[in-house]
Scaffold this motif. Sequence first.
Motif, mmCIF file in Angstrom:
data_model
loop_
_atom_site.group_PDB
_atom_site.id
_atom_site.type_symbol
_atom_site.label_atom_id
_atom_site.label_comp_id
_atom_site.label_asym_id
_atom_site.label_seq_id
_atom_site.Cartn_x
_atom_site.Cartn_y
_atom_site.Cartn_z
ATOM 1 N N HIS A 1 -134.389 -91.784 82.414
ATOM 2 C CA HIS A 1 -134.811 -90.549 82.935
ATOM 3 C C HIS A 1 -136.137 -90.351 83.551
ATOM 4 O O HIS A 1 -136.229 -89.790 84.745
ATOM 5 C CB HIS A 1 -134.572 -89.399 81.730
ATOM 6 C CG HIS A 1 -133.315 -88.848 81.430
ATOM 7 N ND1 HIS A 1 -132.643 -89.568 80.557
ATOM 8 C CD2 HIS A 1 -132.914 -87.865 81.815
ATOM 9 C CE1 HIS A 1 -131.489 -88.984 80.458
ATOM 10 N NE2 HIS A 1 -131.332 -87.876 81.314
ATOM 11 N N ASP B 1 -128.480 -89.161 88.016
ATOM 12 C CA ASP B 1 -127.845 -89.123 86.727
ATOM 13 C C ASP B 1 -126.769 -88.495 87.083
ATOM 14 O O ASP B 1 -126.590 -87.463 87.529
ATOM 15 C CB ASP B 1 -129.187 -88.374 85.990
ATOM 16 C CG ASP B 1 -128.653 -88.020 84.618
ATOM 17 O OD1 ASP B 1 -127.488 -88.450 84.359
ATOM 18 O OD2 ASP B 1 -129.485 -87.628 84.048
ATOM 19 N N HIS C 1 -124.655 -83.117 82.117
ATOM 20 C CA HIS C 1 -126.128 -82.280 81.724
ATOM 21 C C HIS C 1 -126.821 -81.998 82.861
ATOM 22 O O HIS C 1 -127.824 -81.433 83.163
ATOM 23 C CB HIS C 1 -126.882 -82.419 80.452
ATOM 24 C CG HIS C 1 -127.437 -84.141 80.478
ATOM 25 N ND1 HIS C 1 -127.276 -84.921 79.526
ATOM 26 C CD2 HIS C 1 -128.271 -84.419 81.343
ATOM 27 C CE1 HIS C 1 -128.047 -86.143 79.716
ATOM 28 N NE2 HIS C 1 -128.491 -85.873 80.920
#
Length: 192
Positions: free
Chosen positions: A74, A156, A160
């Motif tokens: 992340h 990503d 989410h």
Amino acid sequence: MKFELDPLPYAKNALAPHLTEETLSFHYEKHHQTYMTNLKNALAGKPEADKALEEIVKSSSGPLFNNAAQVWNHDFYWRSMKPSGGGEPTGALLDAIKRDFGSYQEFRTKFAEASVKQFASGWGWLVVENGKLAIVTTSNAETPITKGQKPLLTCDVWEHAYYIDYRNLRAKYVDTFLDKLVNWDFAAANFK
Ligand code: MN3
């Protein structure tokens, strides 16, 4: 390691309208932070707590690996984007993209296709492997740094990352990532 997230490299509303403040709030303050909290709890009182994050990622497995790698992935993802990003890189990185993919457009098509087709949760990456650029995807928390690959940028593709803004339209999110958000300065610095 210090068990605190690095700050986001921009304000939480700085990627809007492409990724909203709501998305960044949930993604950074809830998802990313939870991986860090889990990692901190898992390592409390253990000798590995003194290691650097990258070392922990490379030497762990199971839940410890999952949380450490997700913290690392992340942080790399946030830096793979910037306000007013997107479009084509320049300089040596563009030359390498042309050498290894034929053209920027060809790279763009292949990166989007790989990221959209990654089944379920995971990541799309541009990496250097054996001196050549390559597009790879990883599942769940898997990361190129355990596979002898040097990552240059990542997208990503866990739900989410995009569900608040794009619902089920992962392809639209990946297109926006490439056209409006990707930080080629970061990728070029990693490429050096
Ligand atoms: Mn995520």
